[in-house]
Design a protein around this motif. Structure first.
Motif, PDB file in Angstrom:
ATOM      1  N   ASN A   9      13.024   5.190   1.343  1.00 53.21           N
ATOM      2  CA  ASN A   9      13.508   5.997   0.230  1.00 53.21           C
ATOM      3  C   ASN A   9      13.534   5.169  -1.050  1.00 53.21           C
ATOM      4  N   VAL A  10      12.637   5.492  -1.961  1.00 49.29           N
ATOM      5  CA  VAL A  10      12.507   4.748  -3.204  1.00 49.29           C
ATOM      6  C   VAL A  10      13.195   5.525  -4.324  1.00 49.29           C
ATOM      7  N   ALA A  11      13.897   4.808  -5.180  1.00 49.09           N
ATOM      8  CA  ALA A  11      14.588   5.431  -6.308  1.00 49.09           C
ATOM      9  C   ALA A  11      13.600   6.239  -7.148  1.00 49.09           C
ATOM     10  N   PRO A  12      13.959   7.496  -7.498  1.00 51.25           N
ATOM     11  CA  PRO A  12      13.033   8.336  -8.277  1.00 51.25           C
ATOM     12  C   PRO A  12      12.723   7.743  -9.648  1.00 51.25           C
ATOM     13  N   GLN A  13      13.683   7.056 -10.259  1.00 49.92           N
ATOM     14  CA  GLN A  13      13.446   6.391 -11.536  1.00 49.92           C
ATOM     15  C   GLN A  13      13.353   4.891 -11.265  1.00 49.92           C
ATOM     16  N   GLU A 177     -10.439 -17.993   5.429  1.00 53.22           N
ATOM     17  CA  GLU A 177     -11.424 -18.125   4.367  1.00 53.22           C
ATOM     18  C   GLU A 177     -10.798 -17.710   3.041  1.00 53.22           C
ATOM     19  N   GLN A 178     -10.373 -18.671   2.230  1.00 53.38           N
ATOM     20  CA  GLN A 178      -9.718 -18.388   0.960  1.00 53.38           C
ATOM     21  C   GLN A 178     -10.708 -18.210  -0.189  1.00 53.38           C
ATOM     22  N   TYR A 179     -11.779 -18.986  -0.194  1.00 55.20           N
ATOM     23  CA  TYR A 179     -12.681 -19.039  -1.338  1.00 55.20           C
ATOM     24  C   TYR A 179     -13.172 -17.646  -1.709  1.00 55.20           C
ATOM     25  N   PRO A 180     -13.219 -17.290  -2.995  1.00 55.96           N
ATOM     26  CA  PRO A 180     -13.002 -18.140  -4.176  1.00 55.96           C
ATOM     27  C   PRO A 180     -11.568 -18.108  -4.694  1.00 55.96           C
ATOM     28  N   TYR A 181     -10.670 -17.496  -3.939  1.00 59.15           N
ATOM     29  CA  TYR A 181      -9.305 -17.300  -4.415  1.00 59.15           C
ATOM     30  C   TYR A 181      -8.381 -18.460  -4.027  1.00 59.15           C
ATOM     31  N   ARG A 182      -7.214 -18.492  -4.674  1.00 61.56           N
ATOM     32  CA  ARG A 182      -6.144 -19.354  -4.189  1.00 61.56           C
ATOM     33  C   ARG A 182      -5.517 -18.706  -2.954  1.00 61.56           C
ATOM     34  N   ASN A 183      -5.226 -17.402  -3.059  1.00 59.78           N
ATOM     35  CA  ASN A 183      -4.739 -16.611  -1.935  1.00 59.78           C
ATOM     36  C   ASN A 183      -5.598 -15.361  -1.841  1.00 59.78           C
ATOM     37  N   HIS A 184      -6.120 -15.072  -0.658  1.00 55.37           N
ATOM     38  CA  HIS A 184      -7.038 -13.947  -0.530  1.00 55.37           C
ATOM     39  C   HIS A 184      -6.311 -12.625  -0.757  1.00 55.37           C
ATOM     40  N   PRO A 185      -6.845 -11.737  -1.611  1.00 55.07           N
ATOM     41  CA  PRO A 185      -6.114 -10.509  -1.965  1.00 55.07           C
ATOM     42  C   PRO A 185      -5.952  -9.502  -0.841  1.00 55.07           C
ATOM     43  N   ARG A 186      -6.856  -9.493   0.103  1.00 57.95           N
ATOM     44  CA  ARG A 186      -6.794  -8.509   1.187  1.00 57.95           C
ATOM     45  C   ARG A 186      -6.457  -7.116   0.638  1.00 57.95           C
ATOM     46  N   TRP A 187      -7.319  -6.623  -0.258  1.00 58.98           N
ATOM     47  CA  TRP A 187      -7.090  -5.322  -0.879  1.00 58.98           C
ATOM     48  C   TRP A 187      -6.895  -4.233   0.174  1.00 58.98           C
ATOM     49  N   ASP A 188      -7.608  -4.338   1.302  1.00 58.90           N
ATOM     50  CA  ASP A 188      -7.489  -3.329   2.353  1.00 58.90           C
ATOM     51  C   ASP A 188      -6.066  -3.285   2.902  1.00 58.90           C
ATOM     52  N   HIS A 189      -5.438  -4.431   2.999  1.00 57.91           N
ATOM     53  CA  HIS A 189      -4.066  -4.517   3.503  1.00 57.91           C
ATOM     54  C   HIS A 189      -3.111  -3.815   2.536  1.00 57.91           C
ATOM     55  N   MET A 190      -3.281  -4.085   1.249  1.00 60.61           N
ATOM     56  CA  MET A 190      -2.469  -3.448   0.220  1.00 60.61           C
ATOM     57  C   MET A 190      -2.657  -1.937   0.221  1.00 60.61           C
ATOM     58  N   LEU A 191      -3.906  -1.488   0.362  1.00 61.07           N
ATOM     59  CA  LEU A 191      -4.199  -0.057   0.349  1.00 61.07           C
ATOM     60  C   LEU A 191      -3.603   0.647   1.560  1.00 61.07           C
ATOM     61  N   GLN A 192      -3.553  -0.032   2.690  1.00 62.74           N
ATOM     62  CA  GLN A 192      -2.922   0.575   3.868  1.00 62.74           C
ATOM     63  C   GLN A 192      -1.440   0.818   3.607  1.00 62.74           C
ATOM     64  N   LEU A 196       0.571   4.455   3.463  1.00 63.91           N
ATOM     65  CA  LEU A 196       1.776   4.738   4.242  1.00 63.91           C
ATOM     66  C   LEU A 196       2.929   5.187   3.353  1.00 63.91           C
ATOM     67  N   TYR A 197       3.037   4.575   2.159  1.00 61.51           N
ATOM     68  CA  TYR A 197       4.163   4.845   1.273  1.00 61.51           C
ATOM     69  C   TYR A 197       3.669   5.065  -0.160  1.00 61.51           C
ATOM     70  N   PRO A 198       3.095   6.217  -0.451  1.00 63.41           N
ATOM     71  CA  PRO A 198       2.565   6.458  -1.802  1.00 63.41           C
ATOM     72  C   PRO A 198       3.639   6.432  -2.883  1.00 63.41           C
ATOM     73  N   GLU A 199       4.907   6.643  -2.489  1.00 70.18           N
ATOM     74  CA  GLU A 199       5.993   6.616  -3.465  1.00 70.18           C
ATOM     75  C   GLU A 199       6.436   5.197  -3.811  1.00 70.18           C
ATOM     76  N   LEU A 200       5.932   4.205  -3.103  1.00 71.85           N
ATOM     77  CA  LEU A 200       6.360   2.817  -3.277  1.00 71.85           C
ATOM     78  C   LEU A 200       5.571   2.140  -4.397  1.00 71.85           C
ATOM     79  N   PRO A 201       6.237   1.637  -5.450  1.00 68.83           N
ATOM     80  CA  PRO A 201       5.511   0.914  -6.500  1.00 68.83           C
ATOM     81  C   PRO A 201       4.856  -0.349  -5.937  1.00 68.83           C
ATOM     82  N   VAL A 202       3.609  -0.561  -6.321  1.00 65.88           N
ATOM     83  CA  VAL A 202       2.857  -1.735  -5.874  1.00 65.88           C
ATOM     84  C   VAL A 202       2.368  -2.496  -7.099  1.00 65.88           C
ATOM     85  N   LEU A 203       2.744  -3.765  -7.185  1.00 67.10           N
ATOM     86  CA  LEU A 203       2.300  -4.619  -8.277  1.00 67.10           C
ATOM     87  C   LEU A 203       1.378  -5.705  -7.721  1.00 67.10           C
TER      88      LEU A 203
END
Length: 367
Positions: A9-13, A177-192, A196-203
Motif C-alpha cells: 500500500n503506497v501513499a496516494p500522494q 559480468e559488470q562491464y561497462p557499468y560499475r553496477n549492472h542495471p538489470r533493467w529486466d529485474h526493475m521492470l518485473q 508487480l507493483y505499478p503504484e510503486l515509485p521507481v527511481l
C-alpha cells in the motif's frame, strides 16, 4: 527470479512521484566532506530546475577497513544547515538502526536504505522498528545482488511498521559480468518489480550504475524511456578532489546540462543506442568467457592424459619441439590480426607452464 505477489500500500500522494509527471531529481555529493563543501554544492544545485532534494553520504560502507568511511553524525548537522540556508529537502543513506535514529534526531527529510541493509532482513527489521510511527518517506535501494524477494521483503517490513510513503531505487547489481557499468542495471529485474507493483515509485541512481561520467547520459535516458519516476545524481564542486567516487560525480554546471538533455529528450549522437549495444556486447563477452573456460577445462584434462602416456625421453623432446613451433605460429597470427600481443603471450606462457607441470616438458618461456 520470480517473486510472489503481495499487497503493498503506497501513499496516494507520494514524495517520490510528481503529479505533473516530471522527474523527481535528487542530487548531492557522494560524501559529505566539509560544511563549506556542502553549502556551496547545495546553493549551486538549487539553481538547477527540478532538483528538490539534496543528498549526501554520511556513513560510507567500505569493503576495506582503511577506506574513507564518511564523516559521521557531524555531516547530519551540515545537512540541517543546508536545509535552513537553501530550503531544499535533505536526504541521506542509512544502513542500520543507529543511523536511522541519528537521522531522525537531525530532522532529515527522507531516507534511502543501503543495498547492504536491504539484503539483510535483520537490519531491515531493526530499521523498521526505529521508523515506526514517524511517517518518514523512505527509498529502498535494490539488494546488492538480484533478488526480488529481498527487495519486496524490505518494503513489507516498512509497511508493517506503518509506513506507506516509500519507493525503490535501482542502483545496479553486483553480477559476474559488470562491464561497462560499475553496477549492472538489470533493467529486466526493475521492470518485473514495476509490473508487480505499478503504484510503486521507481527511481534510478544513474551515478552508481554508470560509475563514470561518460555513461551518465545514456543510463539516465534509458531509465527515463523505461518509465522511471525520478533520478539520483552525484555532484561535487571539485570532482577530482572528492574523497569518494570522483569518476562518477559532475560539477553542478555539468549536471544542469545533463538534466536539461534528459528532460528535453535530446538524442545525443550515438548515445540512444549506446547502452543497448554495450549490454549486447557484455552478454557476448560473458558467453565467450564461458566457452573459454570450457575449452581450458578440456585442455587440462587432455594434458593430464598425455602425462600418463609418456614413453621414455623421446616423447617429451618431440612435444617440446612441437610446442615451440606452435607458439611461434600463434604469436605471428597475433601480430597480423591486431590482438593484444602481451595478453596472448601471457596466456600462452601459462599454458606452456601447465604442460611442463603435467608432462615434464622443459620448453623455455616465450617472453
Amino acid at each position: 527470479m520470480k517473486a510472489s505477489r503481495t499487497t503493498i500500500n503506497v501513499a496516494p500522494q507520494s514524495s517520490f512521484r510528481n503529479p505533473d509527471g516530471s522527474l523527481v531529481l535528487i542530487a548531492g555529493p557522494c560524501s559529505a566532506e566539509s560544511e563549506e563543501q556542502m553549502l556551496k554544492t547545495a546553493q549551486q544545485l538549487k539553481a538547477i530546475k527540478g532538483i528538490s532534494v539534496f543528498r549526501a553520504g554520511i556513513w560510507k560502507s567500505r569493503t576495506r577497513p582503511d577506506s574513507f568511511k564518511g564523516v559521521g553524525t557531524v555531516g547530519l548537522q551540515w545537512l540541517d544547515m543546508v536545509k535552513k540556508e537553501t530550503g531544499l529537502r535533505t536526504a541521506c543513506e542509512i544502513a542500520n538502526a543507529q543511523h536511522a535514529e541519528a537521522a531522525l534526531k537531525h530532522n532529515i527529510d527522507l531516507l534511502t536504505i543501503s543495498g547492504r541493509a536491504t539484503v539483510n532482513p535483520f537490519a531491515m527489521e531493526e530499521i523498521a522498528a526505529v521508523l515506526k510511527g514517524t511517517h518518514m518517506p523512505v527509498l529502498v535501494n535494490n539488494p546488492v545482488y538480484p533478488n526480488l524477494e529481498l527487495w519486496i521483503g524490505a518494503l513489507e517490513r516498512l509497511q508493517q511498521a506503518g509506513l506507506s510513503d516509500f519507493g525503490v531505487i535501482n542502483r545496479g547489481f553486483s553480477t559476474d559480468e559488470q562491464y561497462p557499468y560499475r553496477n549492472h542495471p538489470r533493467w529486466d529485474h526493475m521492470l518485473q518489480l514495476k509490473d508487480l507493483y505499478p503504484e510503486l515509485p521507481v527511481l534510478c541512481d544513474a551515478a552508481h550504475i554508470a560509475g563514470r561520467r561518460s555513461l551518465l547520459y545514456p543510463v539516465s535516458q534509458k531509465a527515463v524511456d523505461l518509465g522511471i519516476d525520478g533520478l539520483l545524481f552525484e555532484s561535487h564542486t571539485n570532482p577530482p578532489a572528492a574523497l569518494s567516487s570522483p569518476q562518477q560525480q559532475l560539477l553542478p554546471q555539468e549536471l544542469d546540462l545533463l538534466v536539461n538533455a534528459v528532460a528535453s529528450k535530446v538524442k545525443l549522437t550515438g548515445t540512444t543506442e549506446l547502452v543497448e549495444q554495450l549490454d549486447e556486447l557484455s552478454q557476448q563477452i560473458e558467453s565467450l568467457d564461458d566457452e573459454l573456460m570450457e575449452l581450458l577445462l578440456r585442455r587440462t584434462a587432455m594434458s593430464k592424459k598425455m602425462s600418463q602416456r609418456q614413453v621414455g625421453d623421446l616423447q617429451p623432446s618431440l612435444q617440446a619441439q612441437r610446442w615451440q613451433k606452435q607458439l611461434h605460429e600463434w604469436l605471428q597470427r597475433t601480430t597480423s590480426n591486431g590482438a593484444d600481443k602481451s595478453l596472448v603471450a601471457a596466456v600462452l606462457n601459462e599454458l606452456q607452464q601447465q604442460n611442463t607441470r603435467n608432462t615434464g616438458l622443459g620448453a623455455s618461456a616465450i617472453i
